[in-house]
Design an enzyme around this catalytic site. Sequence first.
Site, mmCIF file in Angstrom:
data_model
loop_
_atom_site.group_PDB
_atom_site.id
_atom_site.type_symbol
_atom_site.label_atom_id
_atom_site.label_comp_id
_atom_site.label_asym_id
_atom_site.label_seq_id
_atom_site.Cartn_x
_atom_site.Cartn_y
_atom_site.Cartn_z
ATOM 1 N N SER A 119 0.833 -1.202 0.000
ATOM 2 C CA SER A 119 0.000 0.000 0.000
ATOM 3 C C SER A 119 0.874 1.261 0.000
ATOM 4 C CB SER A 119 -0.951 -0.045 1.201
ATOM 5 O OG SER A 119 -1.980 0.906 1.075
ATOM 6 N N ASP B 61 -10.147 -3.347 -5.275
ATOM 7 C CA ASP B 61 -9.250 -2.403 -4.624
ATOM 8 C C ASP B 61 -9.194 -1.133 -5.468
ATOM 9 O OD1 ASP B 61 -7.196 -1.058 -3.339
ATOM 10 O OD2 ASP B 61 -5.658 -2.568 -3.747
ATOM 11 N N HIS C 230 -8.077 -4.839 -0.966
ATOM 12 C CA HIS C 230 -7.018 -4.120 -0.282
ATOM 13 C C HIS C 230 -6.925 -4.587 1.169
ATOM 14 C CE1 HIS C 230 -4.097 -0.841 -0.462
ATOM 15 N NE2 HIS C 230 -4.335 -0.708 0.827
#
Length: 367
Positions: A157, A311, A341
């Site tokens: 991320s 995501d 995610h």
Amino acid sequence: MMLFNTYLKSAVHLATFLEMLGLNHLMDSMMIGMSFDEVPPTSDENVTVTETTFNHIPVRVYVPKRKSEALRRGVFYIHGGGWCLGSAALKGYDSLSRWTADRLDAVVISADYRLAPKYHFPTQFEDVYNALKWFLHEKVLAKYGVNPERVAVSGDSAGGNLAAAVTQQLLDDPDVKIKLKVQSLIYPALQPLDVDTPSYQGYSHFPVLSKSLMVRFWSEYFTTDRSLEKAMLSHQHVPVESSHLFKFVNWSSLLPERFLKGYVYNNPIYGSSELSKKYPGYLDVRAAPLLADDHKLHGLPLTYIITCQYDVLRDDGLMYVSRLRNAGVRVTHNHVEDGFHGSFSLLNFKIGYRLINQYISWLSENL
């Protein structure tokens, strides 16, 4: 899995409510909640865990206990959390580092960095870069028994963003003699210019990471001034004098055909240059690695990228895969059709276990 998503959504709603009441900043409230999931640096039967600093940046070091005749691999890991949250001490990251060290017989450095809203770009980037440069010194690698030809940088991320950014920066640094062998980017955030890609549109309200929360993370990375967040949500934060940058994130030409179906690319709406002059970071390649030109990308090492179907950041990763391959970089792309995610951090769920196995297997074969 549904219980986890419900819990996370409730936590975000509570933090948002506290901010509306003026009691606490959204990210500060969320960070307090996450701190309860931190664990101390405890060694186990397989791995020795210690805490130290690399160039004044706190890191956790994971070293396998079994003796090794040869120098080990080295993995420098950067945690996620939207540049605002998280730490190497979180249980999920601690477990990931232990597994990687033990199964890969590698020395793992899990780095921390200062967080927004107290600190803004380029602090997070510089903290990670300075810690990585310290690790790449010959004497430091020798101290930990790491083979200088077998060093990787990884992150998820926002950590994937930082991993991609520091890997690019190393290419232009004459002080760094040791080069990375591979980079591993797990559902990375790579650009804030276009937050209306098909994945941002299709999964804008998906649990764990909604479009509004991701835009908030991006804006907090650069400033606590909420006007940037508002401009991003209305797609009016890029000035016309920066229009040339959109060619690097034009999803209509960079996404595979199957991800384009049902979506129409609209030409950018340009905003005032006031925001970009006040907060130039969001147009800086160190914050948005997708803005690097092809010449820069060409020099990057072997790359592993995980993208998840559900995501908002999916298309950032997909575009980077396309751009890297177009620039001649060897890329292994693992697209997770049932992924979302945060999947990588769910060690107690089948999907998290599967993704981590695939990640460690790839490192085992390529590092």
